[in-house]
Structures are given as structure tokens and as C-alpha cells.
Design a protein around this motif. Structure first.
Motif, PDB file in Angstrom:
ATOM      1  N   VAL A 127       0.874  -1.168   0.000  1.00 49.98           N
ATOM      2  CA  VAL A 127       0.000   0.000   0.000  1.00 49.98           C
ATOM      3  C   VAL A 127       0.911   1.218   0.000  1.00 49.98           C
ATOM      4  N   VAL A 128       0.661   2.139  -0.917  1.00 48.41           N
ATOM      5  CA  VAL A 128       1.472   3.344  -1.054  1.00 48.41           C
ATOM      6  C   VAL A 128       0.585   4.557  -0.804  1.00 48.41           C
ATOM      7  N   ALA A 129       1.130   5.500  -0.057  1.00 45.29           N
ATOM      8  CA  ALA A 129       0.435   6.768   0.181  1.00 45.29           C
ATOM      9  C   ALA A 129       1.178   7.872  -0.567  1.00 45.29           C
ATOM     10  N   ILE A 130       0.430   8.770  -1.157  1.00 45.83           N
ATOM     11  CA  ILE A 130       0.993   9.990  -1.726  1.00 45.83           C
ATOM     12  C   ILE A 130       0.714  11.075  -0.691  1.00 45.83           C
ATOM     13  N   GLU A 131       1.779  11.555  -0.077  1.00 49.18           N
ATOM     14  CA  GLU A 131       1.658  12.513   1.035  1.00 49.18           C
ATOM     15  C   GLU A 131       2.170  13.883   0.628  1.00 49.18           C
ATOM     16  N   ASP A 132       1.629  14.902   1.294  1.00 49.00           N
ATOM     17  CA  ASP A 132       2.161  16.241   1.114  1.00 49.00           C
ATOM     18  C   ASP A 132       3.318  16.453   2.089  1.00 49.00           C
ATOM     19  N   SER A 133       3.887  17.631   2.095  1.00 49.28           N
ATOM     20  CA  SER A 133       5.064  17.902   2.928  1.00 49.28           C
ATOM     21  C   SER A 133       4.759  17.843   4.423  1.00 49.28           C
ATOM     22  N   ALA A 191      -1.973  12.226   3.862  1.00 44.17           N
ATOM     23  CA  ALA A 191      -2.196  11.394   2.684  1.00 44.17           C
ATOM     24  C   ALA A 191      -3.253  12.026   1.787  1.00 44.17           C
ATOM     25  N   HIS A 192      -2.944  12.141   0.500  1.00 46.70           N
ATOM     26  CA  HIS A 192      -3.888  12.665  -0.485  1.00 46.70           C
ATOM     27  C   HIS A 192      -4.361  11.576  -1.434  1.00 46.70           C
ATOM     28  N   ALA A 193      -3.644  10.452  -1.457  1.00 45.22           N
ATOM     29  CA  ALA A 193      -4.031   9.316  -2.289  1.00 45.22           C
ATOM     30  C   ALA A 193      -3.432   8.055  -1.685  1.00 45.22           C
ATOM     31  N   LEU A 194      -4.145   6.945  -1.867  1.00 43.40           N
ATOM     32  CA  LEU A 194      -3.671   5.625  -1.430  1.00 43.40           C
ATOM     33  C   LEU A 194      -3.889   4.654  -2.571  1.00 43.40           C
ATOM     34  N   PHE A 195      -2.881   3.804  -2.813  1.00 46.23           N
ATOM     35  CA  PHE A 195      -3.077   2.775  -3.817  1.00 46.23           C
ATOM     36  C   PHE A 195      -2.313   1.512  -3.441  1.00 46.23           C
ATOM     37  N   ALA A 206      -6.323   2.175  -7.183  1.00 46.76           N
ATOM     38  CA  ALA A 206      -6.548   3.303  -6.280  1.00 46.76           C
ATOM     39  C   ALA A 206      -7.506   2.885  -5.175  1.00 46.76           C
ATOM     40  N   LEU A 207      -7.127   3.146  -3.930  1.00 44.08           N
ATOM     41  CA  LEU A 207      -8.011   2.907  -2.787  1.00 44.08           C
ATOM     42  C   LEU A 207      -8.788   4.169  -2.450  1.00 44.08           C
ATOM     43  N   ALA A 208      -8.110   5.302  -2.497  1.00 40.32           N
ATOM     44  CA  ALA A 208      -8.753   6.585  -2.200  1.00 40.32           C
ATOM     45  C   ALA A 208      -7.889   7.699  -2.767  1.00 40.32           C
ATOM     46  N   CYS A 209      -8.548   8.755  -3.189  1.00 34.88           N
ATOM     47  CA  CYS A 209      -7.840   9.921  -3.715  1.00 34.88           C
ATOM     48  C   CYS A 209      -8.635  11.152  -3.304  1.00 34.88           C
ATOM     49  N   SER A 210      -7.928  12.161  -2.791  1.00 37.74           N
ATOM     50  CA  SER A 210      -8.645  13.351  -2.340  1.00 37.74           C
ATOM     51  C   SER A 210      -9.462  13.924  -3.486  1.00 37.74           C
ATOM     52  N   GLY A 211     -10.563  14.538  -3.137  1.00 34.37           N
ATOM     53  CA  GLY A 211     -11.499  15.035  -4.133  1.00 34.37           C
ATOM     54  C   GLY A 211     -11.062  16.302  -4.836  1.00 34.37           C
ATOM     55  N   VAL A 212      -9.930  16.855  -4.440  1.00 38.04           N
ATOM     56  CA  VAL A 212      -9.460  18.086  -5.052  1.00 38.04           C
ATOM     57  C   VAL A 212      -8.708  17.745  -6.331  1.00 38.04           C
ATOM     58  N   PRO A 213      -9.243  18.148  -7.496  1.00 40.62           N
ATOM     59  CA  PRO A 213      -8.545  17.835  -8.736  1.00 40.62           C
ATOM     60  C   PRO A 213      -7.213  18.576  -8.790  1.00 40.62           C
ATOM     61  N   SER A 214      -6.166  17.844  -9.056  1.00 40.04           N
ATOM     62  CA  SER A 214      -4.847  18.455  -9.072  1.00 40.04           C
ATOM     63  C   SER A 214      -3.948  17.718 -10.052  1.00 40.04           C
ATOM     64  N   PRO A 215      -3.486  18.413 -11.082  1.00 36.90           N
ATOM     65  CA  PRO A 215      -2.558  17.753 -11.990  1.00 36.90           C
ATOM     66  C   PRO A 215      -1.258  17.371 -11.280  1.00 36.90           C
ATOM     67  N   LYS A 226       7.367  -3.687 -17.604  1.00 29.83           N
ATOM     68  CA  LYS A 226       7.409  -2.967 -18.872  1.00 29.83           C
ATOM     69  C   LYS A 226       6.244  -2.018 -19.044  1.00 29.83           C
ATOM     70  N   GLY A 227       5.318  -1.997 -18.097  1.00 32.17           N
ATOM     71  CA  GLY A 227       4.162  -1.117 -18.199  1.00 32.17           C
ATOM     72  C   GLY A 227       3.427  -1.008 -16.883  1.00 32.17           C
ATOM     73  N   VAL A 228       2.439  -0.129 -16.888  1.00 28.54           N
ATOM     74  CA  VAL A 228       1.614   0.132 -15.708  1.00 28.54           C
ATOM     75  C   VAL A 228       0.155   0.129 -16.130  1.00 28.54           C
ATOM     76  N   VAL A 229      -0.684  -0.521 -15.339  1.00 28.38           N
ATOM     77  CA  VAL A 229      -2.129  -0.437 -15.504  1.00 28.38           C
ATOM     78  C   VAL A 229      -2.653   0.218 -14.230  1.00 28.38           C
ATOM     79  N   LEU A 230      -3.302   1.349 -14.372  1.00 28.99           N
ATOM     80  CA  LEU A 230      -3.812   2.112 -13.235  1.00 28.99           C
ATOM     81  C   LEU A 230      -5.324   2.022 -13.228  1.00 28.99           C
ATOM     82  N   GLU A 231      -5.883   1.444 -12.157  1.00 28.95           N
ATOM     83  CA  GLU A 231      -7.337   1.319 -12.010  1.00 28.95           C
ATOM     84  C   GLU A 231      -7.837   2.384 -11.053  1.00 28.95           C
ATOM     85  N   ILE A 232      -8.852   3.088 -11.518  1.00 24.25           N
ATOM     86  CA  ILE A 232      -9.441   4.158 -10.713  1.00 24.25           C
ATOM     87  C   ILE A 232     -10.942   3.930 -10.679  1.00 24.25           C
ATOM     88  N   GLY A 233     -11.556   4.087  -9.523  1.00 22.20           N
ATOM     89  CA  GLY A 233     -12.996   3.920  -9.426  1.00 22.20           C
ATOM     90  C   GLY A 233     -13.465   4.146  -8.009  1.00 22.20           C
TER      91      GLY A 233
END
Length: 135
Positions: free
Chosen positions: A50-56, A60-64, A82-91, A111-118
Motif C-alpha cells: 500500500v502506497v500513500a501519496i503525502e504532502d510535505s 495522505a492525499h491518495a492511497l493505492f 486506487a483505494l482513495a484519492c482526495s477530491g481536489v482535482p490536481s494535476p 514494462k508497463g503500468v495499468v492504473l485502475e481508478i474507481g
């Protein structure tokens, strides 16, 4: 905004950070269920992290989760769910998720990545996916 987010492997000692984001989307989720899930992912041979995308600040803003699988078309690929992603759209957040997935894929010899979001558990959600080959 470069460097606004970082990817960290979420282990039991950091579990509460991820739980706060998950609980926001699913208030029925209990902390003990989340800890048991993380424990199962952390066992040798589980094949997934399980990986978290964290801010400084460490929020956690996303978990996958991710695991390596063999496909006919691409060979070894990293499947990211994706387990969860904050609702704030951010490139910037999106780019951090993709960059983390690509880095992990390279580390695992994929050799590749498949990213599932839902929304919701894998068997109940309408899935959207992004498939990419690593260069």
C-alpha cells in the motif's frame, strides 16, 4: 509545485494517516479492519504494497495498492489500484501518482503500468483504467 507530494510505503506505524483519508470516503470503515488489511499486505509473499501519496506535512492525499502481474500483451506489468484519492482535482497530485507507479514498475522490472481508478470495492465499481508502457 515540484516536490509537493512524495510516495511512501504505508506500513502499520503510519496506518492512521491513510485511515483518515479512507474514513472520509467510507465512514463505516473501522480502524481495526484497515490495520488487518495493511498487516495482510505486509506479509512476506503477499506480492502487494500500500502506497500513500503525502504532502510535505505528512497528510495522505491518495492511497493505492500495487502488484506485479504477467500479461500477454506487455509481459510484466504493475497493476495499480486506487483505494482513495482526495477530491481536489490536481494535476500535480495526478503526476505524483503516475510518477510513483512508474518508479515502482521500473524497480520491479515491469514494462508497463495499468492504473485502475474507481469508487468502491473492485467487484462493485465501474472501473476506469489507464495502461501505459514504460520508456
Amino acid at each position: 509545485m515540484e516536490g509537493a507530494f512524495r510516495a511512501v510505503r504505508l506500513e502499520c506505524d503510519r496506518a492512521r494517516r491513510g485511515y483518515a483519508l479512507l474514513h472520509f470516503f467510507d465512514p463505516a470503515l473501522k480502524l481495526e479492519d484497515w490495520l488487518a488489511y495493511l498487516d495482510a499486505q505486509d506479509r512476506p509473499g503477499a506480492g502487494s504494497d500500500v502506497v500513500a501519496i503525502e504532502d510535505s506535512r505528512g497528510y495522505a492525499h491518495a492511497l493505492f495498492t500495487h502488484e506485479v502481474e504477467q500479461t500477454l500483451r506487455h509481459g510484466r506489468v504493475l497493476r495499480v489500484q486506487a483505494l482513495a484519492c482526495s477530491g481536489v482535482p490536481s494535476p500535480v497530485l495526478h503526476d505524483a501518482i503516475v510518477a510513483a507507479a512508474e518508479r515502482i514498475a521500473r524497480e520491479r522490472g515491469c514494462k508497463g503500468v495499468v492504473l485502475e481508478i474507481g469508487d468502491g470495492p473492485r467487484d462493485e465499481r465501474a472501473e476506469s483504467s489507464l495502461e501505459t508502457s514504460l520508456r
